[in-house]
Write an enzyme that holds these catalytic residues in place. Structure first.
Site, PDB file in Angstrom:
ATOM      1  N   ARG A   1     -12.427  43.633 -10.478  1.00  0.00           N
ATOM      2  CA  ARG A   1     -13.976  43.276 -10.009  1.00  0.00           C
ATOM      3  C   ARG A   1     -15.184  44.449 -10.645  1.00  0.00           C
ATOM      4  O   ARG A   1     -16.345  43.955 -10.800  1.00  0.00           O
ATOM      5  CB  ARG A   1     -13.925  43.454  -8.401  1.00  0.00           C
ATOM      6  CG  ARG A   1     -15.219  43.214  -7.637  1.00  0.00           C
ATOM      7  CD  ARG A   1     -15.116  43.253  -6.484  1.00  0.00           C
ATOM      8  NE  ARG A   1     -14.538  42.328  -5.444  1.00  0.00           N
ATOM      9  CZ  ARG A   1     -13.917  42.835  -4.325  1.00  0.00           C
ATOM     10  NH1 ARG A   1     -14.000  43.889  -3.965  1.00  0.00           N
ATOM     11  NH2 ARG A   1     -13.537  41.904  -3.697  1.00  0.00           N
TER      12      ARG A   1
ATOM     13  N   VAL B   1     -16.916  33.805  -7.111  1.00  0.00           N
ATOM     14  CA  VAL B   1     -15.511  34.170  -7.358  1.00  0.00           C
ATOM     15  C   VAL B   1     -15.421  35.836  -6.935  1.00  0.00           C
ATOM     16  O   VAL B   1     -16.330  36.417  -7.196  1.00  0.00           O
ATOM     17  CB  VAL B   1     -14.866  33.818  -8.693  1.00  0.00           C
ATOM     18  CG1 VAL B   1     -14.849  32.355  -8.909  1.00  0.00           C
ATOM     19  CG2 VAL B   1     -15.686  34.651  -9.723  1.00  0.00           C
ATOM     20  N   GLU B   2     -14.095  36.113  -6.829  1.00  0.00           N
ATOM     21  CA  GLU B   2     -13.744  37.534  -6.621  1.00  0.00           C
ATOM     22  C   GLU B   2     -14.478  38.227  -5.578  1.00  0.00           C
ATOM     23  O   GLU B   2     -14.964  39.193  -5.492  1.00  0.00           O
ATOM     24  CB  GLU B   2     -13.920  38.287  -7.870  1.00  0.00           C
ATOM     25  CG  GLU B   2     -12.762  38.134  -8.933  1.00  0.00           C
ATOM     26  CD  GLU B   2     -12.710  38.980  -9.915  1.00  0.00           C
ATOM     27  OE1 GLU B   2     -12.947  40.130  -9.668  1.00  0.00           O
ATOM     28  OE2 GLU B   2     -11.995  38.698 -11.062  1.00  0.00           O
ATOM     29  N   GLY B   3     -14.733  37.192  -4.410  1.00  0.00           N
ATOM     30  CA  GLY B   3     -15.505  37.675  -3.046  1.00  0.00           C
ATOM     31  C   GLY B   3     -16.824  37.101  -3.398  1.00  0.00           C
ATOM     32  O   GLY B   3     -17.875  37.690  -3.792  1.00  0.00           O
TER      33      GLY B   3
ATOM     34  N   LEU C   1     -16.532  40.428 -13.722  1.00  0.00           N
ATOM     35  CA  LEU C   1     -17.858  39.779 -13.547  1.00  0.00           C
ATOM     36  C   LEU C   1     -19.145  40.732 -13.563  1.00  0.00           C
ATOM     37  O   LEU C   1     -20.072  40.280 -14.172  1.00  0.00           O
ATOM     38  CB  LEU C   1     -17.572  39.364 -11.959  1.00  0.00           C
ATOM     39  CG  LEU C   1     -16.596  38.213 -11.871  1.00  0.00           C
ATOM     40  CD1 LEU C   1     -16.336  37.845 -10.318  1.00  0.00           C
ATOM     41  CD2 LEU C   1     -17.066  36.946 -12.689  1.00  0.00           C
TER      42      LEU C   1
END
Length: 836
Positions: free
Chosen positions: A379, A501-503, A383
């Protein structure tokens, strides 16, 4: 005199409390000395003086006599904490315990050590990593035409995939001993940034296997046999991995996943072995449709006690070859016209042997911890790098467009309305890149900063949304009309992918950043909660008492710091540099102290209720995020040698972050559940009012001008992009046109000074020859102006299609008859002109 004495005492006490953390004994002695001096000079007479002395003695006895403190202070507080302590699930506990804390803890605690930060090693590349960026990464960018990828093929072209596998792009995080590249976090980030700026789809295809994927999990938790077999195959691209976590009923709340595996015996390769029979349904799984190796998260159960006495074993991660009978995979989603492979998969009662569990049988039930620790690394790279890619690309190419595109005989970038937007784009890009670089430096030093990763992901993807939207506003119709010459449309469409995405960012802001940040960064909170959770009452009380004493000293010191720095505007803070920029370190320290005090008081006042006050916790997250980003900006500026050309970018970024932090604290106070307490707190946090302002117009215009002409500052800001000056390329056409326009600038000024205009009906080239004949410009200058005009025309033109144009899937052998591409036509004309 009495009033003056007590004011001096208050000022001195505030300073000492803000500077030192005294023990209870020292604080008591100091208080006694103050009262003694006051009584000698007659400043403590009458009934009020007696009341003060009695109150002081009572408090001194209560807090210094351990038995009394335990009974009348610590015990009631322990009962209160146990009452308000929210229930914590196993997934929440593991998420909080995952990773490490770093600079986030210093700014959370109110006393950032700037000297330490500036001495922290800068993120850098090895010669091998730089060569990879200049070679294979640059070559891959040349193989990626985003229009071809997203419209014609709906996939990366085969030459691009072959290049990815040949040069081991999918093995950047895999050590060389297993056949990977063994790159640093910074190199990983630089590759993702370069590719994503060229094609979002291309960047995603490379980033996912290197972030939250089987490779990262295997590397840290796999058995020796799993590593030796899979890592070389993953590095060479012989296995295409994906990881399945999210399902229809479990997205952000992964602990609610219904996917399960039951421990049992089953057949594997002709033998009866111990394993699990797994049932699952997943979606949104990147690379899933083409994956050969499926990483899967599910809950493991052992009802027959084959592994022990515990039935509910917890979340578990396994590696399953996708050709395993019962695995349903291959269909795809269409994520906003991005062409990276993404789709659902499922399985019903699929038997997997224990050896397929990542890490083997010992790691059954350890999956959530594995994922949280791995996610904090990925993360912090993938991103955020995508956000930087969008910022750099928009800054360079939209800035170039704003210089070559004219309206009212003036480059549109010279209009103040456009300058305001360009300046914001430049400043946010500088901030995003600074955060990325500082976080990569921490990762390369062995940190696993889960809170920092969440903060950076949120800021960079939200700033990406702002920058890309700003870019679309500037280029207008050029961005709206999709086609081979549109360099921004697909990135605009793909913004929600990075946000989600990813939280998802709403969850990240309202629950993760402050929720986990408060627990991990606070020096005493975890100890108090752990003490309160102990089943033995006496042991719990003793441990809690020790933590409470530390917490009281911490809270008093931060309250004093907040008041002192607020009254002095931070002038007493020790800055690590001298000069005009030192004030920004002092202002950030002031905000940090105010934030720490306010966060601590909110947790004390609201207790477990703060967890449900997501608007308040979201504002606390905003403050922490912007202080971290401002810190990164200051470090980047110093790491790069404090170039004077970058001063506007640095100042804009820090002022923006300071203002946003101030807004966050102001809104917390404005919306505090108790209005009277909110007003009292405001006096400590903002004793002289809100002093910080947004970046002014002059600063914003200075940032905007950096984007509109070639310079070292522009190159530093957009460093790492794939740059071509091919007129037939969507971004190359802008670079080419900007060069032409800058070369023709002197001749254009001569024409403007002559006040001559193109007569109605006269061809532009003919008119230029009349200017040559009249001595306004020379033949060479006319050629420069003509070339610049043709190049600019190609840039501002948009694609058009035949009325019967079909969407993706059209036979590409005949596609040329459907599309009219102005860039290709302009390039051909220019080539013909040069030949003539």
């Amino acid at each position: 005199m009495g009033i003056l004495f007590w004011l001096l005492v208050l000022a001195g006490a505030t300073y000492l409390l803000a500077t030192f953390t005294p023990s209870l004994i020292v604080a008591t002695v100091a208080g006694a000395v103050i009262l003694w001096v006051a009584s000698i000079f007659g400043f403590l007479g009458g009934w009020f003086g007696s009341l003060v002395v009695v109150a002081f003695i009572a408090a001194a006895v209560l807090f210094n006599v351990r038995s009394l403190r335990m009974k009348w202070v610590s015990s009631p507080m322990l009962n209160y904490v146990r009452k308000v302590l929210p229930p914590m699930s196993n997934t929440e506990r593991e998420a909080i315990e995952a990773g490490t804390v770093w600079w986030d803890a210093q700014i959370f605690q109110g006393d950032p050590q700037w000297h330490e930060l500036l001495k922290y090693p800068e993120a850098s590349l090895t010669e091998e990593e730089q060569a990879f960026l200049d070679g294979p990464a640059e070559e891959l960018c040349a193989l990626m035409d985003d229009w071809e990828i997203t419209y014609e093929a709906n996939n990366l072209p085969k030459p691009a995939w072959d290049h990815i596998k040949k040069h081991r792009f999918l093995g950047m995080v895999i050590p060389k001993e297993y056949g990977g590249l063994g790159f640093s976090a910074m190199a990983h980030s630089e590759v993702v940034t370069k590719l994503s700026a060229r094609s979002v789809s291309g960047g995603v295809c490379v980033m996912v296997p290197n972030s939250l994927g089987p490779g990262e999990l295997l590397l840290h938790y796999g058995t020796d046999e799993q590593k030796s077999y899979y890592l070389p195959r993953l590095a060479r691209g012989e296995e295409i991995p994906c990881f399945a976590l999210t399902g229809p009923s479990a997205g952000s709340d992964a602990g609610a996943m219904p996917d399960y595996g039951v421990v049992c015996y089953g057949q594997h390769e002709g033998k009866e072995v111990l394993g699990l029979r797994v049932t699952w349904e997943k979606r949104y799984i990147t690379l899933g449709p083409i994956a050969t190796l499926l990483g899967l998260a599910f809950k493991a159960y052992d009802p027959d006690g084959l592994l022990g006495d515990v039935e509910d074993l917890g979340i578990t991660c396994a590696l399953i070859p996708t050709d395993t009978p019962g695995v349903n995979i291959g269909r795809r989603h269409m994520p906003l016209n991005q062409a990276f492979m993404n789709g659902p998969n499922s399985g019903d009662q699929v038997f997997i042997p224990m050896e397929w569990i990542i890490g083997g049988p010992d790691m059954v039930g350890q999956g959530w911890r594995m994922l949280m620790e791995s996610l904090s690394v990925g993360r912090g790279i993938s991103l955020p790098s995508s956000g930087v890619a969008a910022g750099k690309a928009c800054s360079r190419f939209v800035g170039g467009y704003a210089r070559v595109r004219k309206q009212f005989n003036l480059p549109i970038g010279r209009f103040e309305g456009i300058e305001e937007v360009l300046g914001r784009m430049a400043g946010l890009t500088y901030t995003m890149d600074a955060g990325r670089r500082m976080t990569c430096a921490a990762l390369d030093q062995g940190e696993k900063p889960s809170v920092v990763s969440a903060m950076l992901k949120h800021f960079n993807t939200e700033s990406m949304r702002t920058v890309v939207n700003d870019g679309m506003d500037i280029i207008g119709g050029k961005g709206i009309c999709l086609g081979p010459s549109n360099f921004l449309g697909r990135a605009y469409q793909g913004i929600p992918v990075g946000i989600t995405v990813e939280g998802a960012n709403i969850l990240t802001r309202s629950m993760i950043v402050f929720g986990q940040g408060a627990m991990r960064c606070h020096p005493w909170l975890i100890k108090e909660i752990q003490s309160a959770s102990l089943p033995n009452r006496q042991e719990a009380l003793e441990n809690f008492d020790e933590a409470l004493r530390g917490h009281i000293g911490y809270a008093v010191q931060n309250g004093a710091r907040s008041l002192l720095h607020g009254l002095t505007k931070g002038r007493l803070v020790d800055a690590p540099i001298v000069g005009p920029n030192a004030k920004y370190y002092r202002r950030l320290t002031r905000m940090s102290a105010a934030y720490s005090f306010l966060a601590d008081f909110a947790m004390l006042f609201l207790g477990g209720g703060l967890k449900r006050k997501e608007m308040l916790s979201g504002r606390f997250a905003d403050g922490l995020i912007h202080m971290y980003m401002a810190s990164a900006v200051l470090k980047r500026f110093e790491d790069t040698g404090a170039p004077a050309e970058d001063q506007p970018l640095m100042e804009w970024s820090v002022r923006y972050c300071l203002f946003q932090t101030q807004i966050a604290l102001d809104q917390i106070l404005r919306n505090f559940p108790s209005t009277p307490i909110g007003l009292i707190l405001r006096g400590l946090v903002f004793p002289l009012g809100r002093r910080y302002r947004t970046p002014n117009d002059k600063l914003t215009q200075a940032c905007a001008r950096i984007l509109m002409s070639p310079s070292e500052a522009r190159d530093r800001l957009t460093d790492g992009l794939y740059i071509t000056r091919d007129p037939a390329d969507a971004t190359g056409a802008i670079e080419y046109a900007l060069d032409c326009v800058m070369a023709a600038d002197g001749a254009e000024r001569k024409i403007k000074d002559s006040r001559r205009k193109v007569p109605y009906g006269m061809d532009y080239e003919t008119w230029l020859q009349t200017l040559v004949a009249d001595g306004v410009i020379t033949n060479d200058e006319a050629e420069l102006v003509s070339t610049a005009a043709r190049a600019t025309h190609a840039v501002v033109m948009v694609d058009d299609f035949a009325n019967d144009q079909r969407h993706a899937g059209t036979d590409t052998d005949h596609l040329g008859s459907y599309i009219q591409n102005p860039l290709a036509e302009a390039a051909a004309e220019q080539q013909h002109a040069r030949s003539a």
